[in-house]
Each structure stands twice: as C-alpha cells, then as structure tokens.
Enzyme design. Sequence first.
Site, mmCIF file in Angstrom:
data_model
loop_
_atom_site.group_PDB
_atom_site.id
_atom_site.type_symbol
_atom_site.label_atom_id
_atom_site.label_comp_id
_atom_site.label_asym_id
_atom_site.label_seq_id
_atom_site.Cartn_x
_atom_site.Cartn_y
_atom_site.Cartn_z
ATOM 1 N N GLU A 21 0.812 -1.229 0.000
ATOM 2 C CA GLU A 21 0.000 0.000 0.000
ATOM 3 C C GLU A 21 0.844 1.278 0.000
ATOM 4 O O GLU A 21 0.642 2.179 0.808
ATOM 5 C CB GLU A 21 -1.001 -0.045 1.170
ATOM 6 C CG GLU A 21 -1.926 -1.259 1.038
ATOM 7 C CD GLU A 21 -2.779 -1.556 2.266
ATOM 8 O OE1 GLU A 21 -2.741 -0.793 3.243
ATOM 9 O OE2 GLU A 21 -3.485 -2.580 2.243
ATOM 10 N N ASN B 213 2.229 -4.414 -3.532
ATOM 11 C CA ASN B 213 0.867 -4.933 -3.351
ATOM 12 C C ASN B 213 -0.027 -3.787 -2.889
ATOM 13 O O ASN B 213 0.389 -2.964 -2.067
ATOM 14 C CB ASN B 213 0.940 -6.016 -2.252
ATOM 15 C CG ASN B 213 -0.344 -6.767 -2.015
ATOM 16 O OD1 ASN B 213 -0.890 -7.355 -2.948
ATOM 17 N ND2 ASN B 213 -0.844 -6.750 -0.792
ATOM 18 N N HIS C 135 -10.159 -6.634 -2.774
ATOM 19 C CA HIS C 135 -11.258 -6.472 -1.814
ATOM 20 C C HIS C 135 -12.393 -5.757 -2.546
ATOM 21 O O HIS C 135 -12.272 -4.587 -2.909
ATOM 22 C CB HIS C 135 -10.803 -5.635 -0.612
ATOM 23 C CG HIS C 135 -9.682 -6.256 0.151
ATOM 24 N ND1 HIS C 135 -9.825 -7.418 0.869
ATOM 25 C CD2 HIS C 135 -8.379 -5.897 0.298
ATOM 26 C CE1 HIS C 135 -8.671 -7.739 1.436
ATOM 27 N NE2 HIS C 135 -7.773 -6.829 1.097
ATOM 28 N N GLU D 3 -5.636 -10.789 -2.238
ATOM 29 C CA GLU D 3 -6.469 -10.697 -1.024
ATOM 30 C C GLU D 3 -7.959 -10.655 -1.377
ATOM 31 O O GLU D 3 -8.708 -9.834 -0.844
ATOM 32 C CB GLU D 3 -6.097 -9.433 -0.227
ATOM 33 C CG GLU D 3 -4.628 -9.305 0.094
ATOM 34 C CD GLU D 3 -4.297 -8.114 1.003
ATOM 35 O OE1 GLU D 3 -5.216 -7.506 1.582
ATOM 36 O OE2 GLU D 3 -3.099 -7.801 1.116
ATOM 37 N N ASP E 136 -11.781 -10.790 -1.558
ATOM 38 C CA ASP E 136 -13.024 -11.051 -0.824
ATOM 39 C C ASP E 136 -14.091 -10.151 -1.410
ATOM 40 O O ASP E 136 -13.795 -9.166 -2.082
ATOM 41 C CB ASP E 136 -12.882 -10.878 0.701
ATOM 42 C CG ASP E 136 -12.256 -9.565 1.114
ATOM 43 O OD1 ASP E 136 -12.516 -8.535 0.467
ATOM 44 O OD2 ASP E 136 -11.503 -9.554 2.111
HETATM 45 O O1 G3I Z 1 -2.684 -8.163 18.092
HETATM 46 C C1 G3I Z 1 -3.823 -7.671 18.800
HETATM 47 C C2 G3I Z 1 -4.120 -8.558 19.961
HETATM 48 O O2 G3I Z 1 -3.042 -8.479 20.865
HETATM 49 C C3 G3I Z 1 -5.429 -8.128 20.611
HETATM 50 O O3 G3I Z 1 -5.756 -9.014 21.638
HETATM 51 C C4 G3I Z 1 -6.542 -8.088 19.590
HETATM 52 C C5 G3I Z 1 -7.854 -7.581 20.158
HETATM 53 O O4 G3I Z 1 -8.643 -6.954 19.179
HETATM 54 O O5 G3I Z 1 -6.176 -7.243 18.536
HETATM 55 C C6 G3I Z 1 -5.019 -7.694 17.856
HETATM 56 O O6 G3I Z 1 -4.738 -6.879 16.774
HETATM 57 C C7 G3I Z 1 -5.583 -7.001 15.659
HETATM 58 C C8 G3I Z 1 -4.776 -7.589 14.501
HETATM 59 O O7 G3I Z 1 -5.565 -7.587 13.353
HETATM 60 C C9 G3I Z 1 -4.263 -8.981 14.768
HETATM 61 O O8 G3I Z 1 -5.314 -9.847 15.003
HETATM 62 C C10 G3I Z 1 -6.117 -5.623 15.306
HETATM 63 O O9 G3I Z 1 -6.981 -5.169 16.328
HETATM 64 C C11 G3I Z 1 -6.835 -5.666 13.987
HETATM 65 O O10 G3I Z 1 -7.160 -4.332 13.601
HETATM 66 C C12 G3I Z 1 -5.939 -6.302 12.933
HETATM 67 O O11 G3I Z 1 -6.640 -6.297 11.724
HETATM 68 C C13 G3I Z 1 -5.927 -6.748 10.582
HETATM 69 C C14 G3I Z 1 -5.708 -5.585 9.625
HETATM 70 O O12 G3I Z 1 -5.088 -6.065 8.441
HETATM 71 C C15 G3I Z 1 -4.826 -4.517 10.229
HETATM 72 O O13 G3I Z 1 -4.927 -3.361 9.502
HETATM 73 C C16 G3I Z 1 -6.801 -7.807 9.918
HETATM 74 O O14 G3I Z 1 -6.876 -8.946 10.757
HETATM 75 C C17 G3I Z 1 -6.200 -8.192 8.563
HETATM 76 O O15 G3I Z 1 -7.112 -8.996 7.865
HETATM 77 C C18 G3I Z 1 -5.930 -6.949 7.731
HETATM 78 O O16 G3I Z 1 -5.314 -7.342 6.527
HETATM 79 C C19 G3I Z 1 -5.059 -6.295 5.571
HETATM 80 C C20 G3I Z 1 -3.824 -6.704 4.786
HETATM 81 O O17 G3I Z 1 -2.755 -6.945 5.663
HETATM 82 C C21 G3I Z 1 -3.448 -5.622 3.768
HETATM 83 N N1 G3I Z 1 -4.560 -5.325 2.916
HETATM 84 C C22 G3I Z 1 -5.825 -4.996 3.569
HETATM 85 C C23 G3I Z 1 -6.198 -6.102 4.560
HETATM 86 C C24 G3I Z 1 -7.534 -5.792 5.206
HETATM 87 O O18 G3I Z 1 -7.454 -4.636 5.986
#
Ligand code: G3I
Length: 306
Positions: free
Chosen positions: A119, A160, A196, A224, A226
Amino acid sequence: MSGPLLGTAVHGRALREDAQYRRIVERDFDVVTPENAMKPAHVQPEPGRFDFAGADELVDFAEQTGKRVRGHTLVWHNQTPDWMTDGGPEAARAHLVAHIEAVVGRYRGRIWHWDVVNEALADDGTLRDSPWLRALGPDYLAIALTAAHAADPSAKLFLNDYNVEEVCTKSDAYYELARRLLADGVPLHGFGVQGHRISGEPPASLRENLERFGALGLEVAVTEADVRVPVPASREDVEVQASVYRRMLDDARAVEACTAFVVWGFSDRYSWIPETFEGFGAAHVMDEHFRAKPAYSAVFGEEDVA
Ligand code: G3I
C-alpha cells in the site's frame, strides 16, 4: 506453471485451534499468506526483540503440507511500531534494512513471494504519506526491495495494494512506478492487486490491467480477494457475490503472468470485514459453519465436502 495457484490468508489462532479450519486449508489451497503473523508489529514489537512464533508456525505448516508461502508484509504504514520510523532518517534506514535482513533472511529459500512494500500509493496515485515516506523519502521502496533481494535472492518480490484491480489513476501510477524501478535495476518481480470488492462491482478491466504489468516482465497475482455483501445477505446477494468471485478468477486465469489467486480468508467465521465495514459481512466463500456458498463452487467448481 499453468494458471494461478489458489491460496488463502491464514488466521493464526484458527490454524492452531480449529481442526476443521486447518483441514480445509490443507485440502483446498496450494498457497498460504499469514493474515497478520509476519507484519512488523508482530515480528519485531521492540527494537531487536523478534517474535517469530506465529510466522514459524505458518511456514512450518506450509512445508509439512506442501504449500507455497506468500510472505506479507515487510514495509507498511499500518501495524508497524513507531520506533522504526521516529528516530530520524539514519535510524529509520538502519531499522528498515535490519528488519528486512532478519525476517527475509530467517526464511531464506522458503518463501515464494514477498509483499515487500504494501500500500505504497494513495488513491490519487501519489506516494502515500506514510511514516516511511516521511522518514526516508521516495527511496524507501528501492532500499526495501534491494535489502529483500540480498537476504533471499530466490524470493519473488512484490508491490501490493488495494483499489488497483482496474485500469485507473492509482494502477496507472503503479505501472509508472514499476517501470521506473525496473529501469533503475531495482529487484522487483511482481505486482499484487488485493481484490477487496463489494458485491455487484466486479473490476471491469482486471484482465487488461494484469496483462499490462505482465508485459513489463512482472508476475501478477490477486492477493487478497473477498467480496463483501450487505448483511443479512439474501439468496440473490450470495449469487451475485459468486459471480464477482468467478469473474475475478476467470480474468486471473486468462492472464499468463498471473501466478496466484489468493482469497483473504475463506470462511465468514474468521473475517476482518464486519469490524471494518459496518453493515457488511459474509464476504467469503464459506459461511461461519464452513458450509459452501455459491462462491465456493464459483472458485472450486465443486461442492464442499467439509
Ligand atoms: O494483536 C492484537 C491482539 O493483541 C489483541 O488481543 C486483539 C484484540 O482486538 O487485537 C489484535 O490486533 C488485531 C490484529 O488484526 C491482529 O489480530 C487488530 O486489532 C486488527 O485491527 C488487525 O486487523 C488486521 C488488519 O489487516 C490490520 O490493519 C486484519 O486482521 C487483517 O485482515 C488486515 O489485513 C489487511 C492486509 O494486511 C493488507 N490489505 C488490507 C487487509 C484488510 O485490511
């Protein structure tokens, strides 16, 4: 290789704790991408303190089950600790290179594709105002790609992004960026379009767009995919959703340079969508009970046997 390999993002806890989830990954996919486990905040939360537990689990799983890994991601504006970019240009450059050397070096020879920079552009095609750009200027892309190539010469290195499925201002800017990097001899091997989408809005010029990057000599991938729908989803919604998945996959298959079609999760049980897009969900090919939706048949051409 004939046609793109099918892959999925893998949810770390689900892989560890949900046997049915793990079985489906094993059965249905040839490529795995860690959804979060390789991101900078997970791998190096503090300077020099690395935590490879989640990333190791994923790579070990892939090797035990004969799957390829898309490494995701080394350089991003999100899920990256502030200390990496906050200490001035010299420190930021040292952190960038050290992080890449450590992570890419650890898995040398075991990662198929690396999303080196994720990004990097804004929707208007300019370089995104990210902490890395502020710290290092536009050179950070070449610095990252060069360091990744030195750490693992066999990995294919990707840029990406989202909102680049179609021919548009942002993908035009990536095309120019890729051409410039290649002309400068920077090691860049691939371009990933995330995919997405909102149901009912298939990317009309996906094929043409992928083809032009292929013509630069790059691999391309849908990384990615969906397709979110308003919830609760009607029968018609999930049929339309299936047609969007099918259209994207058909386009990917039509492009010789396209080597992977990866969905960003396969089950509504583990999904990033509901907490990000209010009123939307059900974006994946299986429901929360791992039952196949029409999109499953659109992708796999067969009924679920979970
Ligand atoms: O790591 C913490 C954990 O310690 C805590 O207990 C938990 C409680 O909510 O949160 C955890 O962090 C989360 C993290 O995912 C790991 O699970 C964040 O809150 C959450 O915001 C984060 O979201 C991820 C997101 O990227 C971050 O921006 C999504 O799972 C993931 O699917 C998403 O993936 C991105 C790609 O990397 C790039 N392209 C877009 C895509 C969708 O946003």
